[in-house]
Design a protein around this motif. Structure first.
Motif, PDB file in Angstrom:
ATOM      1  N   LYS A 110      -6.525  23.340   9.615  1.00  0.00           N
ATOM      2  CA  LYS A 110      -6.743  24.786   9.687  1.00  0.00           C
ATOM      3  C   LYS A 110      -5.840  25.447  10.716  1.00  0.00           C
ATOM      4  N   HIS A 111      -5.529  24.752  11.803  1.00  0.00           N
ATOM      5  CA  HIS A 111      -4.818  25.383  12.917  1.00  0.00           C
ATOM      6  C   HIS A 111      -3.385  24.857  13.092  1.00  0.00           C
ATOM      7  N   HIS A 112      -2.790  24.242  12.072  1.00  0.00           N
ATOM      8  CA  HIS A 112      -1.464  23.658  12.274  1.00  0.00           C
ATOM      9  C   HIS A 112      -0.367  24.717  12.414  1.00  0.00           C
ATOM     10  N   HIS A 113      -0.706  26.003  12.208  1.00  0.00           N
ATOM     11  CA  HIS A 113       0.265  27.074  12.451  1.00  0.00           C
ATOM     12  C   HIS A 113       0.001  27.799  13.768  1.00  0.00           C
ATOM     13  N   LYS A 114      -0.880  27.243  14.592  1.00  0.00           N
ATOM     14  CA  LYS A 114      -1.123  27.840  15.908  1.00  0.00           C
ATOM     15  C   LYS A 114      -0.050  27.380  16.896  1.00  0.00           C
ATOM     16  N   THR A 133       0.033  32.583  19.673  1.00  0.00           N
ATOM     17  CA  THR A 133       0.575  33.191  18.460  1.00  0.00           C
ATOM     18  C   THR A 133       0.281  32.298  17.261  1.00  0.00           C
ATOM     19  N   GLY A 134       0.657  32.766  16.081  1.00  0.00           N
ATOM     20  CA  GLY A 134       0.377  32.015  14.877  1.00  0.00           C
ATOM     21  C   GLY A 134      -0.922  32.469  14.235  1.00  0.00           C
ATOM     22  N   LEU A 173      -6.649  30.751  19.139  1.00  0.00           N
ATOM     23  CA  LEU A 173      -6.690  29.604  20.044  1.00  0.00           C
ATOM     24  C   LEU A 173      -5.339  29.412  20.725  1.00  0.00           C
ATOM     25  N   ARG A 174      -5.378  28.838  21.933  1.00  0.00           N
ATOM     26  CA  ARG A 174      -4.144  28.619  22.669  1.00  0.00           C
ATOM     27  C   ARG A 174      -4.288  27.421  23.594  1.00  0.00           C
ATOM     28  N   GLU A 175      -3.170  26.854  23.942  1.00  0.00           N
ATOM     29  CA  GLU A 175      -3.037  25.746  24.882  1.00  0.00           C
ATOM     30  C   GLU A 175      -4.081  24.656  24.660  1.00  0.00           C
ATOM     31  N   PHE A 176      -4.955  24.419  25.643  1.00  0.00           N
ATOM     32  CA  PHE A 176      -5.843  23.268  25.598  1.00  0.00           C
ATOM     33  C   PHE A 176      -7.030  23.456  24.663  1.00  0.00           C
ATOM     34  N   HIS A 177      -7.148  24.620  24.025  1.00  0.00           N
ATOM     35  CA  HIS A 177      -8.143  24.773  22.970  1.00  0.00           C
ATOM     36  C   HIS A 177      -7.704  24.061  21.694  1.00  0.00           C
ATOM     37  N   LEU A 178      -6.435  23.690  21.644  1.00  0.00           N
ATOM     38  CA  LEU A 178      -5.894  23.003  20.473  1.00  0.00           C
ATOM     39  C   LEU A 178      -5.934  21.497  20.703  1.00  0.00           C
ATOM     40  N   ALA A 179      -6.524  20.770  19.767  1.00  0.00           N
ATOM     41  CA  ALA A 179      -6.642  19.320  19.893  1.00  0.00           C
ATOM     42  C   ALA A 179      -5.274  18.648  19.768  1.00  0.00           C
TER      43      ALA A 179
END
Length: 376
Positions: free
Chosen positions: A327-331, A336-337, A342-348
């Protein structure tokens, strides 16, 4: 009058016409300079001269063809086979003809249709070497000792050609394997998009294959999206499969270096193969569009992340982390994205790894199958 004399008469007449053509070309060059100052009449006269020169050039080409046919039919210097060949020379001739037949049978292979590809070049070089070797037999001397000396060099050439053809055959077979891999993945993606949820074993098997290739330092392949004048879902699936394989190759080479992901490397590579499956829900005409997308079209393209993540969750309901990664591979780390903020450490870690692989594959490709990049 014999056929040969009649042909020579035609050749003489054609030579005369060619000399006239050369004179007309010089005349056209001198007249063109003067005609530049005579705008009204100059253009029509130049056209007339060009037509005349064109006619004479055609006559010249006809003469060249007649000369070539005459030489082929009547030349006393045409090479002929020796009266007798040694057994060694005959074996070389038979071997060369066999290799030449093999080359000709390869020429129709779909892998070799692009004349600029390295495999097509290797095939042409091997064909030229074989043809030259076979034609050399026509120039063999009649004495056995002279034939034996030439046979030594020709055997070395044929051994080299055999090695090249064996290598070429292996490469062609590998290219067919790669093409089948793309086709198989495209079919699997279409089935998944149609609601068939029993594809997990097939994706896992392909992920294991890619991990094994990465471990053995196999070549890295970049698959460019194909161009089409009639975009449809099959074309989208092919582009998504090519893109997914490139992303999966990146992930397979990096995932073992991540302490958090190395124990489930196959699942991460499978996620790379699946991450863009939501593109199959987008109108193919939008994905094939070369102009800038409208805001509405851009929103439709952005929806592919949610659609794809839902499809992954339906197939692997217990792998929530893969659903979030797709779901978030474009973050991006800066926030941005899309689709969320979500940003930085919110992304696994797996999400970041998919994002890196996705960007690499998109930049390496000649044209991204997902349309122009989104700036927000």
């Amino acid at each position: 009058m014999s056929e040969s004399q009649e042909l020579l008469g035609r050749i003489a007449a054609l030579r005369q016409r060619l000399e006239q053509a050369q004179g007309l070309i010089q005349e056209a060059g001198s007249e063109a300079v003067s005609l530049l100052d005579q705008e009204n009449q100059g253009i029509s006269r130049l056209w007339s001269l060009e037509d005349r020169v064109h006619q004479q050039n055609e006559a010249g080409r006809e003469m060249e063809g007649a000369l070539w046919r005459h030489d082929q039919a009547h030349s006393v210097h045409a090479p002929t086979m020796p009266d007798q060949l040694t057994s060694r020379a005959r074996r070389i001739l038979e071997r060369g003809r066999g290799l030449l037949d093999l080359c000709r049978s390869m020429a129709d292979d779909s892998v070799l249709q692009n004349r600029n590809s390295p495999l097509a070049l290797l095939h042409r070089e091997a064909t030229y070497l074989i043809e030259t070797t076979v034609r050399m037999v026509q120039h063999f001397p009649s004495n056995p000792s002279g034939q034996l000396k030439l046979c030594e060099g020709m055997e070395v050439t044929l051994n080299d050609v055999t090695h090249r053809l064996n290598k070429l055959s292996a490469l062609i077979a590998h290219q067919h394997e790669i093409q089948n891999r793309i086709s198989s993945l495209a079919t699997m993606l279409i089935k998944l998009e149609h609601g068939e949820q029993n594809q997990s074993k097939a994706f896992s098997h392909l992920a294991d294959v890619l991990l094994a290739e990465a471990e053995h330092c196999a070549p890295f392949y970049i698959f460019h999206p194909t161009e089409t004048e009639k975009p449809d879902k099959a074309w989208v699936a092919d582009c998504v499969a090519r893109h997914g394989l490139v992303v999966a190759q990146v992930v397979a080479r990096v995932v073992r270096q991540d302490a958090d992901l190395r124990h489930r490397a196959a699942e991460v590579v499978a996620a790379a193969l699946l991450h863009n499956v939501g593109m199959l829900s987008v109108d193919p005409a939008i994905l094939a569009k070369k102009e800038k997308l409208t805001p509405d079209e851009k929103r439709l393209v952005e929806m592919h992340t949610r659609v794809g993540a839902d499809l992954v969750q339906q197939m692997l309901p217990d792998a929530r982390w893969l659903h979030e990664a797709g779901k978030h591979h474009h973050k991006r780390l800066a926030g941005t994205g899309y689709p969320d903020g979500l940003r930085e450490f919110h992304l696994a870690s797996v999400t970041r790894l998919l994002a890196v692989g996705d960007v690499c594959a998109a930049r390496w490709a000649t044209r991204s199958p997902r349309g122009p990049p989104v700036t927000r």
